[in-house]
Design a protein around this motif. Sequence first.
Motif, PDB file in Angstrom:
ATOM      1  N   GLU A  14      37.347  69.638  46.998  1.00 49.46           N
ATOM      2  CA  GLU A  14      37.045  69.980  48.277  1.00 49.46           C
ATOM      3  C   GLU A  14      35.984  70.376  48.399  1.00 49.46           C
ATOM      4  O   GLU A  14      34.911  70.813  49.249  1.00 49.46           O
ATOM      5  CB  GLU A  14      37.653  70.372  48.712  1.00 49.46           C
ATOM      6  CG  GLU A  14      39.524  70.778  49.165  1.00 49.46           C
ATOM      7  CD  GLU A  14      40.599  69.387  47.331  1.00 49.46           C
ATOM      8  OE1 GLU A  14      39.920  70.986  46.484  1.00 49.46           O
ATOM      9  OE2 GLU A  14      41.459  69.515  47.673  1.00 49.46           O
ATOM     10  N   TRP A  17      32.968  67.718  47.383  1.00 51.16           N
ATOM     11  CA  TRP A  17      33.363  66.129  48.131  1.00 51.16           C
ATOM     12  C   TRP A  17      31.687  67.090  48.872  1.00 51.16           C
ATOM     13  O   TRP A  17      31.427  65.278  48.823  1.00 51.16           O
ATOM     14  CB  TRP A  17      34.442  66.413  48.741  1.00 51.16           C
ATOM     15  CG  TRP A  17      34.733  65.170  49.626  1.00 51.16           C
ATOM     16  CD1 TRP A  17      34.132  65.162  51.630  1.00 51.16           C
ATOM     17  CD2 TRP A  17      34.600  63.746  48.991  1.00 51.16           C
ATOM     18  NE1 TRP A  17      34.611  63.922  50.808  1.00 51.16           N
ATOM     19  CE2 TRP A  17      34.268  62.942  50.127  1.00 51.16           C
ATOM     20  CE3 TRP A  17      34.678  63.425  47.852  1.00 51.16           C
ATOM     21  CZ2 TRP A  17      35.241  61.282  49.912  1.00 51.16           C
ATOM     22  CZ3 TRP A  17      34.773  62.065  47.741  1.00 51.16           C
ATOM     23  CH2 TRP A  17      34.936  61.193  48.936  1.00 51.16           C
ATOM     24  N   PRO A  18      31.804  67.486  50.016  1.00 56.71           N
ATOM     25  CA  PRO A  18      30.244  67.769  50.404  1.00 56.71           C
ATOM     26  C   PRO A  18      28.460  67.004  49.743  1.00 56.71           C
ATOM     27  O   PRO A  18      28.396  66.325  49.916  1.00 56.71           O
ATOM     28  CB  PRO A  18      29.852  68.824  51.248  1.00 56.71           C
ATOM     29  CG  PRO A  18      31.423  69.004  50.864  1.00 56.71           C
ATOM     30  CD  PRO A  18      32.373  69.132  49.608  1.00 56.71           C
ATOM     31  N   VAL A  21      28.809  63.564  49.568  1.00 55.48           N
ATOM     32  CA  VAL A  21      29.085  62.441  50.770  1.00 55.48           C
ATOM     33  C   VAL A  21      28.208  62.907  51.698  1.00 55.48           C
ATOM     34  O   VAL A  21      27.784  62.146  52.972  1.00 55.48           O
ATOM     35  CB  VAL A  21      30.130  62.157  51.108  1.00 55.48           C
ATOM     36  CG1 VAL A  21      31.146  61.713  50.267  1.00 55.48           C
ATOM     37  CG2 VAL A  21      30.858  63.173  51.760  1.00 55.48           C
ATOM     38  N   VAL A  43      29.897  56.936  55.050  1.00 57.28           N
ATOM     39  CA  VAL A  43      31.220  56.176  55.888  1.00 57.28           C
ATOM     40  C   VAL A  43      31.364  55.264  55.823  1.00 57.28           C
ATOM     41  O   VAL A  43      29.897  54.567  55.042  1.00 57.28           O
ATOM     42  CB  VAL A  43      31.713  56.813  56.990  1.00 57.28           C
ATOM     43  CG1 VAL A  43      31.371  58.974  56.962  1.00 57.28           C
ATOM     44  CG2 VAL A  43      30.635  56.262  57.988  1.00 57.28           C
ATOM     45  N   ARG A  69      36.139  55.335  49.864  1.00 58.80           N
ATOM     46  CA  ARG A  69      35.610  56.428  50.702  1.00 58.80           C
ATOM     47  C   ARG A  69      37.500  57.193  50.588  1.00 58.80           C
ATOM     48  O   ARG A  69      38.220  57.003  51.097  1.00 58.80           O
ATOM     49  CB  ARG A  69      35.385  56.859  51.481  1.00 58.80           C
ATOM     50  CG  ARG A  69      35.160  58.393  51.874  1.00 58.80           C
ATOM     51  CD  ARG A  69      34.419  58.355  52.944  1.00 58.80           C
ATOM     52  NE  ARG A  69      34.458  60.336  53.351  1.00 58.80           N
ATOM     53  CZ  ARG A  69      33.682  60.729  53.846  1.00 58.80           C
ATOM     54  NH1 ARG A  69      31.893  60.629  54.072  1.00 58.80           N
ATOM     55  NH2 ARG A  69      34.065  61.954  54.350  1.00 58.80           N
ATOM     56  N   ILE A  70      38.037  58.078  49.572  1.00 61.74           N
ATOM     57  CA  ILE A  70      39.214  58.098  49.492  1.00 61.74           C
ATOM     58  C   ILE A  70      38.873  59.955  49.644  1.00 61.74           C
ATOM     59  O   ILE A  70      38.622  60.541  48.486  1.00 61.74           O
ATOM     60  CB  ILE A  70      40.183  58.290  48.490  1.00 61.74           C
ATOM     61  CG1 ILE A  70      40.797  56.693  48.636  1.00 61.74           C
ATOM     62  CG2 ILE A  70      41.781  59.073  48.736  1.00 61.74           C
ATOM     63  CD1 ILE A  70      41.294  56.094  47.292  1.00 61.74           C
ATOM     64  N   GLU A  71      39.188  60.976  50.679  1.00 68.78           N
ATOM     65  CA  GLU A  71      38.640  62.249  50.826  1.00 68.78           C
ATOM     66  C   GLU A  71      38.446  62.927  49.164  1.00 68.78           C
ATOM     67  O   GLU A  71      40.275  63.106  49.153  1.00 68.78           O
ATOM     68  CB  GLU A  71      39.175  62.488  51.414  1.00 68.78           C
ATOM     69  CG  GLU A  71      38.561  63.816  52.102  1.00 68.78           C
ATOM     70  CD  GLU A  71      37.547  63.827  53.313  1.00 68.78           C
ATOM     71  OE1 GLU A  71      36.642  64.595  53.416  1.00 68.78           O
ATOM     72  OE2 GLU A  71      36.956  62.415  53.675  1.00 68.78           O
ATOM     73  N   SER A  72      37.240  63.624  48.794  1.00 70.04           N
ATOM     74  CA  SER A  72      37.776  64.647  47.716  1.00 70.04           C
ATOM     75  C   SER A  72      38.463  63.774  46.631  1.00 70.04           C
ATOM     76  O   SER A  72      38.737  64.283  45.587  1.00 70.04           O
ATOM     77  CB  SER A  72      38.618  66.342  48.145  1.00 70.04           C
ATOM     78  OG  SER A  72      38.168  66.745  49.780  1.00 70.04           O
ATOM     79  N   ARG A  73      38.671  62.741  46.434  1.00 75.52           N
ATOM     80  CA  ARG A  73      38.922  62.082  45.203  1.00 75.52           C
ATOM     81  C   ARG A  73      38.002  61.123  44.925  1.00 75.52           C
ATOM     82  O   ARG A  73      38.046  61.018  43.720  1.00 75.52           O
ATOM     83  CB  ARG A  73      40.166  61.403  45.673  1.00 75.52           C
ATOM     84  CG  ARG A  73      41.592  62.758  45.628  1.00 75.52           C
ATOM     85  CD  ARG A  73      42.325  62.141  45.685  1.00 75.52           C
ATOM     86  NE  ARG A  73      43.075  61.204  44.553  1.00 75.52           N
ATOM     87  CZ  ARG A  73      44.100  59.750  44.774  1.00 75.52           C
ATOM     88  NH1 ARG A  73      44.589  59.696  46.157  1.00 75.52           N
ATOM     89  NH2 ARG A  73      44.103  58.852  43.429  1.00 75.52           N
ATOM     90  N   LEU A  75      34.862  57.688  45.900  1.00 74.78           N
ATOM     91  CA  LEU A  75      33.477  57.595  46.512  1.00 74.78           C
ATOM     92  C   LEU A  75      33.265  55.843  45.283  1.00 74.78           C
ATOM     93  O   LEU A  75      32.843  55.952  44.490  1.00 74.78           O
ATOM     94  CB  LEU A  75      32.556  58.380  46.761  1.00 74.78           C
ATOM     95  CG  LEU A  75      31.437  57.775  47.700  1.00 74.78           C
ATOM     96  CD1 LEU A  75      31.782  57.366  48.859  1.00 74.78           C
ATOM     97  CD2 LEU A  75      30.413  58.982  47.749  1.00 74.78           C
TER      98      LEU A  75
END
Length: 150
Positions: A14, A17-18, A21, A43, A69-73, A75
């Motif tokens: 988490e 991740w930023p 992206v 996105v 794109r699977i959040e925090s997993r 890209l």
Amino acid sequence: MKIRETVRLDHPPETVWPWLVEPARLMRWNERLRRCLPEQPLVAGVRYSTEFGFAGKPATPFWLEVEERIESRRLVLRYRSGPGVTPPVEALERFELVEAGKGGCTLRHQVTIRAEGVPCWARMLIAVISRLGKPSGPHPLIALLAEERN
């Protein structure tokens, strides 16, 4: 041609991740990425205009689209060469964040480059050039995450 790297990070997915992206953060650790517009998180459904610079050469334009794109997993990004780039080049960039215990994670990063009409010797040259200028020592993302923590 595939280029792979695996980096162990002392931060949870988490937190990392930023840095994958958000274009402004991505450009801080990927020094080859010179521009990414619009300046908003990556996105699906948005076509981004990017420029990459290699080995001191002028920046090359590429279109960027988010494939997955699977959040925090995970890209997955697809790049296509922009106007005036011949022969056409296409690349698929995949980031995977895997929890690694003790609050950390492993970043698996792979870039697959496809360039139709590029002779084998030129592909090998691209592979060598892509590795030039990489910092020796820790991955730049490690230092940026530590700086952000402090």
